[in-house]
Design a protein around this motif. Sequence first.
Motif, short mmCIF file in Angstrom:
data_model
loop_
_atom_site.label_atom_id
_atom_site.label_comp_id
_atom_site.label_asym_id
_atom_site.label_seq_id
_atom_site.Cartn_x
_atom_site.Cartn_y
_atom_site.Cartn_z
N GLY A 92 -2.01 -14.60 6.13
CA GLY A 92 -1.54 -13.79 5.01
C GLY A 92 -1.58 -12.30 5.33
N ALA A 93 -2.66 -11.86 6.01
CA ALA A 93 -2.77 -10.45 6.38
C ALA A 93 -1.68 -10.07 7.37
CB ALA A 93 -4.16 -10.18 6.98
N ARG A 94 -1.41 -10.95 8.33
CA ARG A 94 -0.35 -10.65 9.30
C ARG A 94 1.01 -10.57 8.59
NH1 ARG A 94 -4.62 -10.73 11.59
NH2 ARG A 94 -4.48 -8.73 10.53
N ALA A 95 1.25 -11.45 7.61
CA ALA A 95 2.52 -11.43 6.87
C ALA A 95 2.65 -10.13 6.09
CB ALA A 95 2.60 -12.63 5.93
N GLU A 96 1.54 -9.64 5.48
CA GLU A 96 1.59 -8.37 4.75
C GLU A 96 1.90 -7.22 5.70
OE1 GLU A 96 -2.07 -7.88 2.72
OE2 GLU A 96 -1.52 -9.19 1.04
N GLU A 97 1.28 -7.25 6.87
CA GLU A 97 1.55 -6.19 7.84
C GLU A 97 3.01 -6.20 8.28
OE1 GLU A 97 -1.21 -7.12 10.87
OE2 GLU A 97 -2.96 -6.36 9.79
N LYS A 98 3.55 -7.38 8.55
CA LYS A 98 4.94 -7.49 8.97
C LYS A 98 5.88 -7.00 7.88
CE LYS A 98 8.40 -10.81 10.57
NZ LYS A 98 8.69 -12.24 10.88
N SER A 99 5.58 -7.39 6.64
CA SER A 99 6.41 -6.95 5.53
C SER A 99 6.37 -5.44 5.39
CB SER A 99 5.94 -7.61 4.23
OG SER A 99 6.66 -7.13 3.12
N GLY A 100 5.19 -4.85 5.58
CA GLY A 100 5.06 -3.40 5.49
C GLY A 100 5.83 -2.69 6.58
#
Length: 348
Positions: free
Chosen positions: A325-333
């Motif tokens: 989930g943290a990696r997905a948030e970073e990618k989205s950002g």
Amino acid sequence: MGSRALAVSLALSLLAGSALSQTKPAPYHAPRTAYGQPDLQGNWTTATITPLTRDAKYGTRNVLTKQEADALEQATREQVARADAPTPPEATVKDLKNADCGPDGISGFNCGYNQGWKDPGTTLIDINGEKRASIITSPANGQFPRRVASNGAARGGMRNRTDNPEGFSLGERCLLSFGSSAGPPMLPLMYNNTYQIVQTRDEVAIDVEMVHDVRHIRLNASHGPAILKLWMGDSIGHWEGDTLVVETTNMRPEQSFRGGSPNQKVTERFTRIGPNKIAYRFTIEDPGVYAEPISGEVAMNTTKGQVYEYACHEGNYALSGMLAGARAEEKSGREARADGARKAGGGD
């Protein structure tokens, strides 16, 4: 003094001594192992409702009156009974979500754990008939002493904790017990407070229920080099009469107690004070962090409960899910920032 007065005085002294001997029980002497050591072996629990630090209203008084102790224990029993009660069939999700979680969050829909998973006990620490207001006995107010410095080596807070698996706590990673259950010092938690003690001629081993830890206390040995840091530290023990004295140093920095330093020293004393009770005392010395040592006392009571295997990560997808989930948030950002940059530059 005349002979008659002397005889009366002697008689009164004998009567006083006799009365004192009747009211003060003889000191308990623990049975011995085959090696002649005081026998601490068996299964013990530290479950208690006595908190680590003391309610300020008690000041420097750590022994509760009978009325105070009875009221606290009765309130706990009533709260546990409410948590154990069946869920009313007419209850809505909103009702359950707003239910009283209690001081330890043991009821309600959105509490971390419900009562079925917990075993914090329902009684206060009882040492020689004294019910205790806090585990900490020194400083006298039952609080942590003044900090003289912060420990930069200790893992701080929960900020950016999902950058890497190492950012999570030791308990979440199933490396070591939550809180300070394995210790040292070994402190009670909301559940899994059972310990099994086994002795040999040269070692005392303590199997800790929480997260399958085993403490190895080497008897009459020497500490290893300070550069060699160990989980639960390097514990060296010796016997002083009926008391096992354990000195622990060389703890890993990730395990520092309450923001302490890796240089802290913990001295523990295990004394069997009855057939069903061990008085467990500890002192933490960390002069680079705290202005004075911290001492405390816990009662370890016999229990019929076994120490079962602690299955920690089996079937647990939470850690990988949080990291993903943290990696997905970073990618989205990153994508949002790139898109913003393109628009600002006049791109499509």
